[in-house]
Design a protein around this motif. Structure first.
Motif, PDB file in Angstrom:
ATOM      1  N   UNK A   1       0.824  -1.206   0.000  1.00 33.81           N
ATOM      2  CA  UNK A   1       0.000   0.000   0.000  1.00 33.81           C
ATOM      3  C   UNK A   1       0.863   1.264   0.000  1.00 33.81           C
ATOM      4  N   UNK A   2       1.906   1.285   0.810  1.00 34.77           N
ATOM      5  CA  UNK A   2       2.789   2.456   0.838  1.00 34.77           C
ATOM      6  C   UNK A   2       3.416   2.672  -0.538  1.00 34.77           C
ATOM      7  N   UNK A   3       3.853   1.606  -1.166  1.00 35.47           N
ATOM      8  CA  UNK A   3       4.438   1.743  -2.506  1.00 35.47           C
ATOM      9  C   UNK A   3       3.411   2.296  -3.492  1.00 35.47           C
ATOM     10  N   UNK A   4       2.167   1.885  -3.339  1.00 35.78           N
ATOM     11  CA  UNK A   4       1.111   2.296  -4.267  1.00 35.78           C
ATOM     12  C   UNK A   4       0.706   3.759  -4.079  1.00 35.78           C
ATOM     13  N   UNK A   5       0.577   4.210  -2.836  1.00 35.80           N
ATOM     14  CA  UNK A   5       0.027   5.551  -2.601  1.00 35.80           C
ATOM     15  C   UNK A   5       1.099   6.630  -2.452  1.00 35.80           C
ATOM     16  N   UNK A   6       2.355   6.235  -2.377  1.00 41.88           N
ATOM     17  CA  UNK A   6       3.425   7.220  -2.194  1.00 41.88           C
ATOM     18  C   UNK A   6       3.696   8.007  -3.465  1.00 41.88           C
TER      19      UNK A   6
END
Length: 167
Positions: free
Chosen positions: A33-38
């Motif tokens: 999720x962090x990779x996706x929304x960053x």
């Protein structure tokens, strides 16, 4: 962006205890999720410095870093790399939302974000190291507002000197 799961576990206070499969999957999901929304961004400038007894002045700016700890940290320095980095507002908003509805996921997502921003800063630091060596300089470890007696309220002044809001 690299997010090292072992570092995420360290931020979560993991001490080699067993992790059940559900928690393991939740951590993996948060990393994804962090990779996706960053939206990772950074700005870095290198300034000549003048080090005095309890303050460091960055040349050609109005920024003075006050405190004996930052003075000791930069005591033998001729230059200082000043860095600001972010993962973007979506990360902060998501963590804020989760703090109200799923505290466990919020905590894990925050640990993932911490590791992600450290990874970005490490990459910037690596990019500074070689040019510094070519000038006969070495680099010290990173030092941030809020460490020691360097007040955290210097952050907006750092952003201003870097013109970070516009760049």
């Amino acid at each position: 962006m690299n997010i090292n799961k072992n570092e995420v576990l360290r931020y979560l206070g993991y001490k080699n205890q067993p992790i059940d499969e559900n928690l393991n999957e939740l951590i993996d999901s948060c990393i994804d999720e962090i990779k996706e929304i960053s939206d990772p961004r950074y700005i870095c400038n290198i300034f000549d410095v003048k080090v005095f007894e309890n303050e460091v002045q960055l040349s050609n700016t109005n920024l003075t870093l006050r405190g004996r700890d930052i003075t000791n940290h930069l005591r033998n320095s001729k230059k200082c790399a000043v860095l600001a980095s972010t993962l973007g507002v979506k990360v902060d908003n998501r963590i804020g939302y989760l703090e109200r509805v799923d505290m466990t996921r919020a905590l894990i997502l925050d640990a993932c974000a911490t590791e992600a921003i450290e990874s970005i800063c490490n990459e910037v630091e690596d990019g500074i190291r070689e040019p510094a060596r070519k000038e006969g300089l070495d680099i010290n470890y990173r030092y941030s507002p809020g460490y020691g007696d360097l007040p955290i309220d210097v952050q907006p002044h750092i952003l201003n000197v870097l013109n970070a809001e516009k760049k």
